[in-house]
Design a protein around this motif. Structure first.
Motif, PDB file in Angstrom:
ATOM      1  N   ASP A  15       8.438  57.109  45.873  1.00 26.09           N
ATOM      2  CA  ASP A  15       7.914  56.224  46.996  1.00 26.09           C
ATOM      3  C   ASP A  15       8.917  55.153  47.186  1.00 26.09           C
ATOM      4  O   ASP A  15       9.378  54.198  46.389  1.00 26.09           O
ATOM      5  N   VAL A  16       8.968  55.138  48.524  1.00 28.67           N
ATOM      6  CA  VAL A  16      10.101  54.305  49.054  1.00 28.67           C
ATOM      7  C   VAL A  16       9.950  52.586  48.748  1.00 28.67           C
ATOM      8  O   VAL A  16      10.817  52.208  48.279  1.00 28.67           O
ATOM      9  N   GLU A  17       8.747  52.262  49.184  1.00 32.87           N
ATOM     10  CA  GLU A  17       8.618  50.797  48.946  1.00 32.87           C
ATOM     11  C   GLU A  17       8.586  50.446  47.636  1.00 32.87           C
ATOM     12  O   GLU A  17       9.416  49.192  47.235  1.00 32.87           O
ATOM     13  N   SER A  18       8.144  50.938  46.628  1.00 36.18           N
ATOM     14  CA  SER A  18       8.043  50.606  45.213  1.00 36.18           C
ATOM     15  C   SER A  18       9.331  50.978  44.623  1.00 36.18           C
ATOM     16  O   SER A  18       9.864  50.266  43.569  1.00 36.18           O
ATOM     17  N   GLY A  19       9.864  51.845  44.891  1.00 36.21           N
ATOM     18  CA  GLY A  19      11.210  52.511  44.172  1.00 36.21           C
ATOM     19  C   GLY A  19      10.478  53.494  43.003  1.00 36.21           C
ATOM     20  O   GLY A  19      11.648  53.825  42.397  1.00 36.21           O
ATOM     21  N   PRO A 333      19.021  45.945  42.652  1.00 37.18           N
ATOM     22  CA  PRO A 333      19.812  44.669  42.792  1.00 37.18           C
ATOM     23  C   PRO A 333      18.549  43.678  43.576  1.00 37.18           C
ATOM     24  O   PRO A 333      17.208  44.172  43.900  1.00 37.18           O
ATOM     25  N   CYS A 334      18.651  42.625  43.674  1.00 36.41           N
ATOM     26  CA  CYS A 334      17.906  41.600  44.338  1.00 36.41           C
ATOM     27  C   CYS A 334      17.355  41.888  45.407  1.00 36.41           C
ATOM     28  O   CYS A 334      17.970  42.935  46.119  1.00 36.41           O
ATOM     29  N   VAL A 335      16.367  41.519  46.300  1.00 33.99           N
ATOM     30  CA  VAL A 335      15.617  41.800  47.463  1.00 33.99           C
ATOM     31  C   VAL A 335      16.825  41.638  48.695  1.00 33.99           C
ATOM     32  O   VAL A 335      16.973  42.484  49.345  1.00 33.99           O
ATOM     33  N   CYS A 401      14.079  54.992  57.635  1.00 39.17           N
ATOM     34  CA  CYS A 401      14.652  55.687  56.764  1.00 39.17           C
ATOM     35  C   CYS A 401      14.222  55.703  55.306  1.00 39.17           C
ATOM     36  O   CYS A 401      14.141  54.456  54.738  1.00 39.17           O
ATOM     37  N   TRP A 402      14.192  56.501  54.463  1.00 35.42           N
ATOM     38  CA  TRP A 402      13.504  56.481  53.291  1.00 35.42           C
ATOM     39  C   TRP A 402      14.794  56.155  51.988  1.00 35.42           C
ATOM     40  O   TRP A 402      14.273  55.435  51.003  1.00 35.42           O
ATOM     41  N   ALA A 403      16.098  56.073  52.480  1.00 40.13           N
ATOM     42  CA  ALA A 403      17.242  55.450  51.660  1.00 40.13           C
ATOM     43  C   ALA A 403      17.441  54.040  51.911  1.00 40.13           C
ATOM     44  O   ALA A 403      18.355  53.702  51.369  1.00 40.13           O
ATOM     45  N   LYS A 404      16.826  53.344  53.031  1.00 34.79           N
ATOM     46  CA  LYS A 404      17.188  52.054  53.123  1.00 34.79           C
ATOM     47  C   LYS A 404      17.298  50.960  52.017  1.00 34.79           C
ATOM     48  O   LYS A 404      18.444  50.304  52.182  1.00 34.79           O
ATOM     49  N   PHE A 405      16.658  51.109  51.031  1.00 33.57           N
ATOM     50  CA  PHE A 405      16.789  50.111  49.845  1.00 33.57           C
ATOM     51  C   PHE A 405      17.846  50.594  48.901  1.00 33.57           C
ATOM     52  O   PHE A 405      18.336  49.583  47.941  1.00 33.57           O
ATOM     53  N   TYR A 406      18.530  51.897  49.093  1.00 38.84           N
ATOM     54  CA  TYR A 406      19.587  52.042  48.215  1.00 38.84           C
ATOM     55  C   TYR A 406      20.859  51.777  48.946  1.00 38.84           C
ATOM     56  O   TYR A 406      21.874  51.531  48.408  1.00 38.84           O
TER      57      TYR A 406
END
Length: 452
Positions: A15-19, A333-335, A401-406
């Motif tokens: 789940d991309v948004e929640s991780g 990491p932090c937002v 992109c699904w990987a944007k938060f990584y």
């Protein structure tokens, strides 16, 4: 948004948004894509291999995850973008180019063998002190400050490095700061005295090794054309052991000359190194060693093979840590870090031997990216604002992109070098990053399942 993949016998739904990461059975894996758009009857027709009762049970499981905020969650971070863009970031890290000179002639070197589009030069003690004064002055209330001694080859100016460490320590208490020093070296000039100083005073040590002897010597020759592998490997082994196999990285680069880079990583591990980072080269298409889109399937297979080997080795005394497979699934990491990345051009700056400021070491020498000097401070405010606004929601490719938060939108320098601006991610780099994230998640998922 969700992303799903299968690797090494594991079905993963992210789940991309929640991780949230879920390991699921075959039926949930198959039907989860259809959950929001299709009725149960439509799903039964799409997947006749499953009985209605099996599909009903799987749908109930997916519904429970959705209602629990762990699947199909809505994005919440884009709303904080105005706050990010209007923030006044402090400088928390410097890359000090103490030597624009080098004793190797690495084929792929973006620094032009240490010259960085200019001339060979060594940083003076006065410029180095001014740089440390600059970060103290511009770091606000932040206490921990990062300083990386870089080059070229920083050991060519080691007397200045030592004096700067002493100077940094001398001003810490007065300003309520704590310097964490790192040095990156090719190892040719590393000896016991330098190593003893590094071990006493530096938080981290980065050692450059590309892998097998034939690969390393081909890509990292000495000025006379001789290989450097036999010179540096014993020194690196000594360094790693002297640091108890922690607080260092063996950092290598793979190119089109060694698409079988799995062999190089394993070679480094079998030399006894526990902390390893082997990165893909970033180069324009006219370079014979540059990675090409057609190479991606081969590279993906190498990463998967490496992930599987690493998972197996973690059960033995031959285990090692591969930097690109490190992942924090508990929140990360932090937002701000997840959205904006390394902070180049805002929180992280590079300093040339003359004291000029650039967004990071890979922009050094590109005059349009000069941001000021260590004595005058940041004067190119327009460029700093440009980097401050560079985040995953400012990049169209990243938004979906699904990987944007990584990856936090990828490397701005790579984007500029390959795509012409910092807001268009380097496409091959994106694909490689996504594969590495999948591999990292697979390892953690396998470990979780094994612990059950």
């Amino acid at each position: 948004m969700i992303h799903k993949f299968q690797q090494n016998g594991v079905n993963v739904v992210l789940d991309v948004e929640s991780g949230a990461v879920h390991t699921v059975d075959e039926i949930v894996y198959d039907i989860v894509d259809s959950y929001l758009e299709s009725t149960q009857q439509e799903i039964e027709k799409m997947f006749p291999q499953y009985s209605p009762s099996q599909i009903q049970e799987a749908l109930e499981e997916i519904t429970a995850l959705k209602e629990g905020g762990m699947l199909f969650t809505e994005g919440e971070y884009e709303s904080i973008m105005p706050m990010m863009q209007n923030r006044n970031p402090v400088v928390k890290a410097l890359c000090l180019h103490v030597a624009h000179d080098c004793n190797l002639k690495c084929t792929y070197c973006f620094a032009e063998e240490g010259e960085y589009h200019g001339k060979r030069a060594l940083m003076s003690l006065e410029v180095g002190k001014a740089a440390l004064d600059f970060i103290v002055k511009n770091s606000g209330s932040r206490r921990n400050l990062e300083v990386d001694f870089f080059g070229g080859e920083p050991l060519m100016n080691f007397d200045v490095v030592k004096e700067l460490v002493y100077y940094g320590r001398s001003i810490e208490k007065e300003h309520n700061k704590k310097f964490r020093f790192t040095i990156t070296t090719n190892g040719v000039l590393l000896d016991e005295d330098k190593l003893a100083f590094i071990n006493e005073h530096m938080h981290n040590l980065v050692l450059s090794l590309d892998g097998r002897k034939e690969i390393h010597d081909m890509m990292r020759p000495r000025a006379g054309g001789q290989g450097s592998y036999d010179v540096v490997v014993p020194k690196f082994q000594r360094a790693a052991e002297s640091r108890n196999q922690t607080d260092y990285y063996l950092r290598g680069t793979f190119t089109r000359n060694n698409l079988d880079f799995y062999e190089d990583v394993i070679h480094i591990a079998d030399l006894g190194f526990k902390q390893i980072s082997v990165e893909p080269v970033v180069a324009t298409a006219d370079m014979p060693y540059a990675l090409r889109e057609e190479d991606l399937p081969r590279i993906f297979a190498e990463y998967e093979k490496l992930a599987k080997e690493l998972y197996e080795r973690r059960k033995t005394d031959k285990d090692f840590n591969f930097f690109h497979f490190n992942i924090d699934l508990s929140g990360g990491p932090c937002v701000m870090k997840r959205l904006a990345g390394c902070g180049s051009g805002t929180e992280y700056l590079a300093v040339t031997p003359e004291g000029d400021l650039y967004p990071c070491h890979q922009f050094v020498g590109l005059e349009e990216f000069k941001m000021g000097t260590v004595t005058e401070g940041i004067t190119n405010h327009k460029k700093r604002e440009e980097f401050s606004s560079c985040n995953v929601y400012a990049k169209e490719d990243c938004k979906k992109c699904w990987a944007k938060f990584y990856c936090s939108g990828g490397c701005a320098a790579n984007a500029y070098q390959l795509e012409g601006n910092i807001f268009t991610p380097y496409k091959i780099g994106c694909e490689l990053q996504k594969k590495r994230v999948e591999c990292a998640i697979m390892i953690r998922a396998k470990e979780f399942l094994e612990a059950q």
